[in-house]
Design an enzyme around this catalytic site. Structure first.
Site, PDB file in Angstrom:
ATOM      1  N   CYS A 238       0.563   1.741 -10.164  1.00 11.93           N
ATOM      2  CA  CYS A 238      -0.857   1.682  -9.849  1.00 11.93           C
ATOM      3  C   CYS A 238      -1.431   3.073 -10.126  1.00 11.93           C
ATOM      4  CB  CYS A 238      -1.019   1.288  -8.382  1.00 11.93           C
ATOM      5  SG  CYS A 238      -2.707   1.317  -7.822  1.00 11.93           S
TER       6      CYS A 238
ATOM      7  N   CYS B  25      -5.248   2.247  -1.224  1.00  9.73           N
ATOM      8  CA  CYS B  25      -6.122   3.110  -1.991  1.00  9.73           C
ATOM      9  C   CYS B  25      -6.698   4.304  -1.209  1.00  9.73           C
ATOM     10  CB  CYS B  25      -7.244   2.191  -2.464  1.00  9.73           C
ATOM     11  SG  CYS B  25      -8.610   2.907  -3.298  1.00  9.73           S
TER      12      CYS B  25
ATOM     13  N   CYS C 262     -13.652   1.605   2.142  1.00  4.25           N
ATOM     14  CA  CYS C 262     -12.570   2.188   1.339  1.00  4.25           C
ATOM     15  C   CYS C 262     -12.379   3.675   1.667  1.00  4.25           C
ATOM     16  CB  CYS C 262     -12.913   2.004  -0.134  1.00  4.25           C
ATOM     17  SG  CYS C 262     -11.820   2.866  -1.263  1.00  4.25           S
TER      18      CYS C 262
ATOM     19  N   GLU D 109      -3.434  10.271  -6.588  1.00  3.82           N
ATOM     20  CA  GLU D 109      -2.460   9.312  -6.067  1.00  3.82           C
ATOM     21  C   GLU D 109      -2.046   8.289  -7.113  1.00  3.82           C
ATOM     22  OE1 GLU D 109      -4.335   8.809  -1.600  1.00  3.82           O
ATOM     23  OE2 GLU D 109      -3.822   7.062  -2.788  1.00  3.82           O
TER      24      GLU D 109
HETATM   25  N1  SAH Z   1     -12.217   1.040  -7.912  1.00  2.19           N
HETATM   26  C1  SAH Z   1     -11.569  -0.119  -8.341  1.00  2.19           C
HETATM   27  C2  SAH Z   1     -10.055  -0.046  -8.299  1.00  2.19           C
HETATM   28  C3  SAH Z   1      -9.396   0.637  -7.122  1.00  2.19           C
HETATM   29  S1  SAH Z   1      -9.451  -0.107  -5.526  1.00  2.19           S
HETATM   30  C4  SAH Z   1     -12.048  -1.320  -7.580  1.00  2.19           C
HETATM   31  O1  SAH Z   1     -12.709  -1.140  -6.589  1.00  2.19           O
HETATM   32  O2  SAH Z   1     -11.773  -2.430  -8.034  1.00  2.19           O
HETATM   33  C5  SAH Z   1      -8.220  -1.395  -5.529  1.00  2.19           C
HETATM   34  C6  SAH Z   1      -8.577  -2.614  -4.650  1.00  2.19           C
HETATM   35  O3  SAH Z   1      -8.300  -2.363  -3.265  1.00  2.19           O
HETATM   36  C7  SAH Z   1     -10.030  -3.018  -4.712  1.00  2.19           C
HETATM   37  O4  SAH Z   1     -10.145  -4.414  -4.763  1.00  2.19           O
HETATM   38  C8  SAH Z   1     -10.560  -2.465  -3.396  1.00  2.19           C
HETATM   39  O5  SAH Z   1     -11.748  -3.080  -3.014  1.00  2.19           O
HETATM   40  C9  SAH Z   1      -9.415  -2.732  -2.470  1.00  2.19           C
HETATM   41  N2  SAH Z   1      -9.376  -1.907  -1.258  1.00  2.19           N
HETATM   42  C10 SAH Z   1      -9.768  -0.633  -1.097  1.00  2.19           C
HETATM   43  N3  SAH Z   1      -9.497  -0.205   0.163  1.00  2.19           N
HETATM   44  C11 SAH Z   1      -8.907  -1.228   0.794  1.00  2.19           C
HETATM   45  C12 SAH Z   1      -8.382  -1.418   2.121  1.00  2.19           C
HETATM   46  N4  SAH Z   1      -8.414  -0.441   3.005  1.00  2.19           N
HETATM   47  N5  SAH Z   1      -7.846  -2.616   2.435  1.00  2.19           N
HETATM   48  C13 SAH Z   1      -7.787  -3.620   1.514  1.00  2.19           C
HETATM   49  N6  SAH Z   1      -8.254  -3.506   0.257  1.00  2.19           N
HETATM   50  C14 SAH Z   1      -8.822  -2.328  -0.103  1.00  2.19           C
HETATM   51 FE1  SF4 Z   2     -15.005   1.009  -4.120  1.00  2.00          FE
HETATM   52 FE2  SF4 Z   2     -12.817   0.965  -5.677  1.00  2.00          FE
HETATM   53 FE3  SF4 Z   2     -14.261   3.219  -5.396  1.00  2.00          FE
HETATM   54 FE4  SF4 Z   2     -12.835   2.342  -3.343  1.00  2.00          FE
HETATM   55  S1  SF4 Z   2     -12.034   3.061  -5.294  1.00  2.00           S
HETATM   56  S2  SF4 Z   2     -14.984   3.109  -3.300  1.00  2.00           S
HETATM   57  S3  SF4 Z   2     -12.997   0.120  -3.607  1.00  2.00           S
HETATM   58  S4  SF4 Z   2     -14.944   1.312  -6.328  1.00  2.00           S
END
Ligand code: SAH
Ligand code: SF4
Length: 373
Positions: free
Chosen positions: A124, A352, A138, A111
């Site tokens: 992104c 995400c 997540c 994605e």
């Molecule tokens: N793995 C990395 C980058 C990708 S996630 C990280 O975790 O930082 C991008 C951002 O979206 C992160 O801050 C994550 O915690 C947040 N995120 C993931 N799923 C989400 C959701 N359903 N609602 C709001 N924020 C979310």
């Molecule tokens: Fe956590 Fe970022 Fe991985 Fe989602 S993508 S599981 S927010 S580290």
């Protein structure tokens, strides 16, 4: 005259055995120079080659007319430049946000999101298929980990969006699927390629890497000299709350994480971003805001507040509007810069991991070049 070798140099640079060709996309300039030197060429040819790939967007070696015929032949025989195909595209009717599902050569789906916003053109990017970090809220974490993306697969998301939109991006955020610091090699090489003026040439302040708090990765980024900005997904001001949301906190608790953030700032002089997703009743109280301000004291930073975007099957709830407003007001009162991140592409599963998850649940996004919306 120097003898020119026809054998592919540097075994380490070769692709998998079934396709021994060397992938040039996403190869940092230094590595490209080593490769061409191994071909018996002058190192500066790497800059010319990179210019074709990233500036002129020409991936046909035959058309690279400022390279000698013999070098073009060697490139054709031993190298390739790959791109990803668009498996699916969803355009938000609200704000033009476009979500892409790219298909990798092995069939995996990746994605990426294009976000046109306030005159900026941001992409992104994903760094992994799935994610191994297992954050409890997540969609990507919940779907498990499949594999790392190679540097070329990260860079190809940029070129794929640019080609599809017919424009040049000016901002990149590594905030798609996956944890960039868990795939340090892919992240480092793609950053080196995208930031190098001889590569794609993004301004260092225009590229941000987001991590859930993998401390060694933060330190490596600080030491790398690449100049990318750092965003840290904090989501809680204390270990108990954070640990319940993010298993990574057991490995790298807040004291260590904040130490790494300070080290990053000392080394780079760059402002930090903290992502704080608000969950109803878990981390959205005014007391949490005060604890957060205390935790961030002394750091030059801003906080991005993100109301949780609920994921089907996961137990967390979105906060109510009043709680979000009170949280933001308290942070500001305590002197922090706190932005509320407005939901973009909310009508197209732009959060995400949500598009891939839905596609997999629906039996795979087999629709070639399908365009919803
Ligand atoms: N793995 C990395 C980058 C990708 S996630 C990280 O975790 O930082 C991008 C951002 O979206 C992160 O801050 C994550 O915690 C947040 N995120 C993931 N799923 C989400 C959701 N359903 N609602 C709001 N924020 C979310
Ligand atoms: Fe956590 Fe970022 Fe991985 Fe989602 S993508 S599981 S927010 S580290």
């Amino acid at each position: 005259m120097q003898t020119q070798t026809e054998t592919p140099p540097l075994a380490a640079l070769q692709g998998p055995p079934e396709d021994p060709k060397i992938e040039l996309l996403g190869m940092p300039l230094k590595k490209l120079e080593d490769l061409l030197e191994g071909f018996g060429e002058k190192r500066f040819r790497a800059v010319q080659l990179a210019e074709w790939i990233y500036k002129k967007k020409s991936w046909d070696f035959e058309s690279m007319t400022n390279l000698s015929k013999s070098l073009r032949e060697k490139l054709k025989r031993h190298c390739r430049v790959s791109l990803l195909t668009v498996a699916r595209r969803q355009v938000s009717r609200r704000d033009g946000t476009t979500k892409y599902l790219f298909r990798c050569p092995d069939g995996e789906l990746v994605e990426s999101v294009y976000l046109p916003h306030e005159g900026r053109r941001t992409a992104c990017l994903s760094t992994q298929v799935g994610c191994a970090m297992g954050c409890r809220f997540c969609a990507t974490g919940d779907s498990g980990f499949s594999r790392h993306l190679s540097s070329w697969e990260i860079v190809a998301q940029v070129l794929g969006i640019e080609a599809d939109q017919g424009l040049e991006l000016d901002n990149l955020v590594y905030m798609g699927m996956g944890e960039p610091m868990h795939n340090w090699e892919g992240t480092r090489e793609s950053l080196a390629t995208l930031l190098d003026p001889a590569g794609r040439g993004f301004g260092p302040r225009h590229v941000t890497v987001s991590t859930c708090g993998v401390v060694p990765g933060i330190l490596k980024l600080a030491e790398s000299g690449l100049g990318a900005r750092l965003a840290v997904s904090l989501h809680a001001p204390d270990d108990a709350t954070r640990g319940a949301l993010m298993p990574v906190n057991d490995r790298y608790p807040l004291r260590e994480l904040m130490g790494a953030c300070r080290a990053y700032q000392e080394k780079t002089g760059l402002q930090l971003t903290f992502e704080y997703t608000l969950f109803a009743g878990q981390n959205d109280g005014v007391g949490d805001a005060r604890a957060l301000a205390a935790l961030l004291k002394g750091l030059e930073c801003k906080v991005n507040l993100i109301p949780y975007n609920p994921v089907a099957g996961l137990p967390h709830q979105a906060p109510d509007f009043q709680a979000v407003a009170a949280f933001q007001t308290e942070l500001k009162r305590l002197g922090l810069s706190a932005m509320l991140r407005t939901e973009k592409g909310g009508d197209i599963d732009a959060a995400c991991g949500q598009l891939r998850r839905r596609s997999l649940e629906a039996g795979g996004a087999a629709k070639e070049d399908g365009s919803d919306g």
